[in-house]
Enzyme design. Structure first.
Site, PDB file in Angstrom:
ATOM      1  N   CYS A 104       0.899  -1.142   0.000  1.00 53.78           N
ATOM      2  CA  CYS A 104       0.000   0.000   0.000  1.00 53.78           C
ATOM      3  C   CYS A 104       0.944   1.198   0.000  1.00 53.78           C
ATOM      4  O   CYS A 104       2.157   1.027   0.124  1.00 53.78           O
ATOM      5  CB  CYS A 104      -0.826   0.064   1.283  1.00 53.78           C
ATOM      6  SG  CYS A 104      -2.248  -1.034   1.340  1.00 53.78           S
ATOM      7  N   ARG A 122      -4.513   2.428  -1.293  1.00 56.76           N
ATOM      8  CA  ARG A 122      -4.778   1.118  -0.694  1.00 56.76           C
ATOM      9  C   ARG A 122      -4.773  -0.062  -1.669  1.00 56.76           C
ATOM     10  O   ARG A 122      -5.407  -0.026  -2.722  1.00 56.76           O
ATOM     11  CB  ARG A 122      -6.149   1.137  -0.015  1.00 56.76           C
ATOM     12  CG  ARG A 122      -6.412  -0.159   0.726  1.00 56.76           C
ATOM     13  CD  ARG A 122      -7.570  -0.040   1.658  1.00 56.76           C
ATOM     14  NE  ARG A 122      -7.560  -1.169   2.575  1.00 56.76           N
ATOM     15  CZ  ARG A 122      -8.637  -1.780   3.034  1.00 56.76           C
ATOM     16  NH1 ARG A 122      -9.824  -1.344   2.692  1.00 56.76           N
ATOM     17  NH2 ARG A 122      -8.526  -2.799   3.854  1.00 56.76           N
ATOM     18  N   ASN A 130       1.467   0.906   5.912  1.00 55.21           N
ATOM     19  CA  ASN A 130       1.681  -0.092   4.874  1.00 55.21           C
ATOM     20  C   ASN A 130       2.229  -1.291   5.620  1.00 55.21           C
ATOM     21  O   ASN A 130       3.343  -1.252   6.136  1.00 55.21           O
ATOM     22  CB  ASN A 130       2.694   0.429   3.846  1.00 55.21           C
ATOM     23  CG  ASN A 130       3.252  -0.676   2.956  1.00 55.21           C
ATOM     24  OD1 ASN A 130       4.410  -0.648   2.578  1.00 55.21           O
ATOM     25  ND2 ASN A 130       2.439  -1.662   2.628  1.00 55.21           N
ATOM     26  N   GLY A 131       1.417  -2.334   5.720  1.00 49.41           N
ATOM     27  CA  GLY A 131       1.941  -3.476   6.455  1.00 49.41           C
ATOM     28  C   GLY A 131       0.928  -4.554   6.723  1.00 49.41           C
ATOM     29  O   GLY A 131      -0.251  -4.434   6.391  1.00 49.41           O
ATOM     30  N   GLU A 132       1.418  -5.621   7.317  1.00 51.11           N
ATOM     31  CA  GLU A 132       0.592  -6.751   7.756  1.00 51.11           C
ATOM     32  C   GLU A 132       1.004  -7.080   9.183  1.00 51.11           C
ATOM     33  O   GLU A 132       2.186  -7.325   9.448  1.00 51.11           O
ATOM     34  CB  GLU A 132       0.837  -7.989   6.876  1.00 51.11           C
ATOM     35  CG  GLU A 132       0.773  -7.754   5.372  1.00 51.11           C
ATOM     36  CD  GLU A 132      -0.500  -7.118   4.899  1.00 51.11           C
ATOM     37  OE1 GLU A 132      -1.562  -7.377   5.499  1.00 51.11           O
ATOM     38  OE2 GLU A 132      -0.437  -6.332   3.939  1.00 51.11           O
ATOM     39  N   ASP A 186      -6.257  -5.610  10.363  1.00 51.49           N
ATOM     40  CA  ASP A 186      -5.087  -5.861  11.222  1.00 51.49           C
ATOM     41  C   ASP A 186      -4.431  -4.576  11.747  1.00 51.49           C
ATOM     42  O   ASP A 186      -3.915  -4.538  12.867  1.00 51.49           O
ATOM     43  CB  ASP A 186      -4.044  -6.712  10.476  1.00 51.49           C
ATOM     44  CG  ASP A 186      -3.635  -6.129   9.138  1.00 51.49           C
ATOM     45  OD1 ASP A 186      -4.469  -5.463   8.489  1.00 51.49           O
ATOM     46  OD2 ASP A 186      -2.475  -6.334   8.734  1.00 51.49           O
TER      47      ASP A 186
HETATM   48  N1  LIG Z   1      -1.120  -3.554   1.595  1.00 54.31           N
HETATM   49  C1  LIG Z   1      -1.207  -3.101   2.800  1.00 54.31           C
HETATM   50  O1  LIG Z   1      -0.304  -2.475   3.358  1.00 54.31           O
HETATM   51  C2  LIG Z   1      -2.472  -3.515   3.502  1.00 54.31           C
HETATM   52  C3  LIG Z   1      -2.776  -2.765   4.768  1.00 54.31           C
HETATM   53  C4  LIG Z   1      -3.708  -3.541   5.649  1.00 54.31           C
HETATM   54  N2  LIG Z   1      -3.055  -4.696   6.185  1.00 54.31           N
HETATM   55  C5  LIG Z   1      -4.976  -3.933   4.875  1.00 54.31           C
HETATM   56  O2  LIG Z   1      -5.280  -5.057   4.751  1.00 54.31           O
HETATM   57  O3  LIG Z   1      -5.722  -3.126   4.416  1.00 54.31           O
END
Ligand SMILES: NC(=O)CC[C@H](N)C(=O)O
Length: 257
Positions: A21, A69, A95-97, A117
């Site tokens: 993202c 996004r 930007n992350g999981e 998350d």
């Molecule tokens: N690609 C991302 O960074 C996703 C951000 C977040 N985990 C979401 O699902 O929206």
């Protein structure tokens, strides 16, 4: 221990090549903020094919926070900048999981408002402060929290730097942040005559800034909270004791389940 670290590096490298993202924000830019929002923000539009949002709040003058996004979880309520009913004066872009978001809710009794998350970041920050917040996250991330009530801005990056985050900070306290350096170059040019440099936030680091009345910031601290070789503060899904120093294939199988 060294082999375990190499496996961790390999896993984060593989996972980091697939999902992204884009986060972007400016603080304290008095000249041409609308121009910057409409040109610079879009420099990273390729990072988020599903949706984008730019947010301005009159309590943060001369600031703008944006997000491109690529949806992974919770299509509707996972949009960012994320705000919660419980913490109406804060927002987060990330930007992350975060792999341990469910476990954190069980551990600390968090009541989530979304299925996304990223929400766990706001709960951790408000319950325990920024340092415990980053240390408790099991995942890959580059984020920015804005706490308007406390007049604070925080940046955080995952331990191995899987997710990118760049910043430019001028002498006068104008701060720009972005998932890619190219989203900051025009802001750098806008700050004519002011000493500044676009640079990555180092892996395993968080930064705390005071947010001043006119939207500019003042760096309070920049802290390295994790170095390769440190044991994580959170409970990993696969314990170190369950990994072997020699059986690499077995280890990878265990880590990827
Ligand atoms: N690609 C991302 O960074 C996703 C951000 C977040 N985990 C979401 O699902 O929206």
């Amino acid at each position: 221990m060294r082999q375990v670290e190499h496996i961790v590096y390999l896993c984060v490298f593989i996972s980091g090549t697939t999902e992204m993202c884009g986060i972007w924000a400016v603080f304290g830019l008095t000249s041409n903020i609308h121009g910057q929002c409409s040109s610079t923000f879009y420099k990273i539009s390729h990072r988020g094919p599903d949706a984008w949002r730019l947010e301005y709040d009159q309590r943060m003058k001369n600031c703008c926070v944006g997000f491109h996004r690529l949806t992974i979880v919770d299509t509707i309520y996972g949009m960012q900048p994320m705000k919660l009913h419980k913490y109406p004066s804060s927002m987060v872009i990330c930007n992350g999981e975060l792999y341990n978001c469910k476990r954190l809710a069980e551990q600390y009794g968090f009541e989530y408002e979304t299925y996304n998350d990223v929400e766990c970041i706001l709960h951790l920050y408000h319950e325990f402060g920024i340092e415990e917040c980053v240390k408790n996250l099991d995942g890959v991330f580059g984020f920015c929290i804005v706490d308007i009530a406390k007049r604070k801005v925080f940046l955080g990056r995952d331990p191995y730097g899987v997710r990118p985050i760049f910043k430019v900070l001028s002498e006068t306290g104008v701060l720009g942040i972005c998932s890619e350096a190219k989203g900051l170059i025009e802001i750098e040019h806008e700050l004519k005559g002011d000493r500044k440099k676009v640079a990555p936030l180092p892996p395993g680091t968080f930064e705390e800034y005071d947010l001043l009345e006119n939207g500019t910031v003042k760096l309070v601290r920049s802290k390295k909270y994790f170095s390769p070789g440190d044991k994580p503060a959170f409970r990993p899904f696969v314990l170190y004791e369950d990994l072997s120093p020699n059986a690499h294939t077995d280890n990878i199988r265990k880590l990827s389940h």
